[in-house]
Design a protein around this motif. Structure first.
Motif, short mmCIF file in Angstrom:
data_model
loop_
_atom_site.label_atom_id
_atom_site.label_comp_id
_atom_site.label_asym_id
_atom_site.label_seq_id
_atom_site.Cartn_x
_atom_site.Cartn_y
_atom_site.Cartn_z
N GLY A 178 65.10 -29.88 4.04
CA GLY A 178 64.79 -31.29 4.19
C GLY A 178 63.75 -31.56 5.28
N ASP A 179 63.31 -30.52 5.98
CA ASP A 179 62.26 -30.63 6.99
C ASP A 179 61.02 -29.85 6.54
N LEU A 180 59.86 -30.31 7.04
CA LEU A 180 58.63 -29.62 6.66
C LEU A 180 58.50 -28.28 7.38
N TYR A 181 58.21 -27.23 6.60
CA TYR A 181 57.95 -25.89 7.14
C TYR A 181 56.61 -25.39 6.58
N VAL A 182 55.90 -24.61 7.39
CA VAL A 182 54.63 -24.04 6.94
C VAL A 182 54.66 -22.53 7.10
N LYS A 183 53.85 -21.86 6.28
CA LYS A 183 53.69 -20.42 6.38
C LYS A 183 52.65 -20.11 7.45
N GLU A 184 52.99 -19.14 8.29
CA GLU A 184 52.05 -18.72 9.34
C GLU A 184 51.63 -17.28 9.09
N PHE A 185 50.34 -16.98 9.35
CA PHE A 185 49.78 -15.67 9.10
C PHE A 185 49.24 -15.09 10.39
N TYR A 186 49.19 -13.76 10.43
CA TYR A 186 48.55 -13.12 11.57
C TYR A 186 47.07 -13.46 11.58
N SER A 187 46.47 -13.42 12.75
CA SER A 187 45.06 -13.76 12.89
C SER A 187 44.18 -12.82 12.10
N GLU A 188 43.07 -13.36 11.56
CA GLU A 188 42.10 -12.53 10.85
C GLU A 188 41.50 -11.47 11.76
N GLN A 189 41.52 -11.70 13.06
CA GLN A 189 40.90 -10.78 13.99
C GLN A 189 41.89 -9.75 14.53
N LEU A 215 34.01 1.37 16.16
CA LEU A 215 33.49 0.49 17.21
C LEU A 215 33.33 -0.94 16.70
N LEU A 216 32.89 -1.09 15.44
CA LEU A 216 32.72 -2.42 14.86
C LEU A 216 34.05 -3.16 14.81
N HIS A 217 35.09 -2.49 14.33
CA HIS A 217 36.39 -3.16 14.19
C HIS A 217 37.03 -3.43 15.55
N ILE A 218 36.79 -2.55 16.50
CA ILE A 218 37.29 -2.82 17.86
C ILE A 218 36.64 -4.09 18.41
N LYS A 219 35.34 -4.24 18.18
CA LYS A 219 34.64 -5.45 18.63
C LYS A 219 35.17 -6.69 17.92
N MET A 220 35.69 -6.51 16.71
CA MET A 220 36.26 -7.63 15.95
C MET A 220 37.70 -7.92 16.36
N GLY A 221 38.25 -7.09 17.24
CA GLY A 221 39.62 -7.30 17.71
C GLY A 221 40.67 -6.64 16.85
N GLN A 244 42.00 0.31 20.42
CA GLN A 244 41.69 -1.10 20.62
C GLN A 244 40.60 -1.32 21.66
N ARG A 245 40.15 -0.23 22.30
CA ARG A 245 39.07 -0.31 23.29
C ARG A 245 38.02 0.75 22.97
N GLU A 246 36.77 0.45 23.32
CA GLU A 246 35.69 1.38 23.05
C GLU A 246 35.91 2.73 23.73
N GLN A 247 36.39 2.69 24.96
CA GLN A 247 36.62 3.93 25.69
C GLN A 247 37.66 4.80 24.99
N ASP A 248 38.68 4.15 24.40
CA ASP A 248 39.68 4.89 23.64
C ASP A 248 39.04 5.61 22.46
N ALA A 249 38.07 4.94 21.83
CA ALA A 249 37.40 5.51 20.66
C ALA A 249 36.63 6.77 21.03
N PHE A 250 35.91 6.75 22.14
CA PHE A 250 35.16 7.92 22.59
C PHE A 250 36.09 9.10 22.83
#
Length: 274
Positions: free
Chosen positions: A64-75, A106-112, A132-138
């Motif tokens: 009887g109350d309004l509910y909405v679906k929530e999604f994880y961020s695109e980033q 590196l591209l996806h890390i920059k995108m979060g 999740q960090r560039e240094q981790d990638a290296f």
């Protein structure tokens, strides 16, 4: 470590990420029709200003109350980058695969986004580390290059690799496959996972592998590098190409190691690739 042209492309895409990827759905790197995000998170009470398109009418009618679906961020998307280390991927193809994998990381890390690296051939290696960090990638790329020496390179187990990935990341994931797709038969009974995830096929192939040569020359030129028998790569090529297309559809790009990589990989970000 990164090719200078790919480094320049990374700089360009870094500045374009916020504007372009949000308007184009990550430039073709995310599924469509998933609301504001990519992965369902929860149902919560409606707040003033919420988009009414995401009202969950089933829950609303029950409470009887309004509910909405929530999604994880695109980033904040899980990303897995799979690098084929089988014997047929030696030399220039292997170098190209790792260059593109590093660029995509590196591209996806920059995108979060959260990135995992997976090496596969006849078996699978994944460190479990989330980047999740560039240094981790290296640091991680140095580690996986060392572990590449321990991979069983005789054959390419695509299906068992996908089975392993489904346990690593059971929820929605963007998955890149960097391979020459030698003896590729598709993913068999994992079609449901193909539909739930977003898979991209990056075919890395030297151009002379697709040139029809005289039979007497092919015997010596194209000894099968996966199984070391008399069956040539050329004899399987059309079958592999068809299975590749049927699996990834328009989410594909063909990469020639001898050509400029930045121009070729850009096809993934500007619409339908080759």
């Amino acid at each position: 470590m990164l090719d200078p042209d790919l480094k320049r492309l990374l700089t360009i895409l870094k500045w374009e990420t916020s504007r372009k990827f949000k308007s184009l759905g990550l430039g073709g790197l995310s599924p469509t029709n998933r609301g504001r995000g990519l992965e369902f998170k929860e149902v919560r009470p409606y707040n003033f200003g919420d988009d009414t398109r995401y009202i969950d009418w089933n829950v609303t009618s029950r409470t009887g109350d309004l509910y909405v679906k929530e999604f994880y961020s695109e980033q904040d998307v899980p990303v897995i980058i799979c690098i084929d280390c089988s014997k047929s991927m030696d030399g220039a193809k292997s170098q190209t695969a790792f260059q593109l994998a590093f660029f995509l990381t590196l591209l996806h890390i920059k995108m979060g986004n959260r990135v995992r690296l997976v090496l596969f051939a006849n078996d699978v290696f994944q460190s479990g580390r989330i980047l999740q960090r560039e240094q981790d990638a290296f640091v991680e790329f140095k580690k996986v290059l060392e572990n590449k020496k321990n991979i069983d390179t005789k054959g390419t187990a695509y299906v068992s690799t996908l089975s392993t990935l489904s346990k690593i990341s059971p929820k929605f994931t963007v998955c890149y496959w960097l391979s020459d797709f030698c003896y590729f038969e598709g993913f068999g009974n994992f079609k449901s996972l193909l539909n739930r995830w977003e898979h991209y096929g990056i075919w890395i192939e030297e151009q002379d592998a697709e040139i029809e040569l005289p039979f007497w020359f092919r015997i010596f030129k194209f000894i099968d590098s996966e199984f070391q028998n008399s069956v040539t790569r050329n004899s399987r090529l059309k079958i592999d190409q068809q299975n590749f297309q049927n699996t990834f559809h328009n989410k594909t790009v063909v990469i020639r190691p001898e050509l400029k990589l930045s121009n070729q990989i850009l096809a993934l970000f500007i619409g339908k690739s080759k």
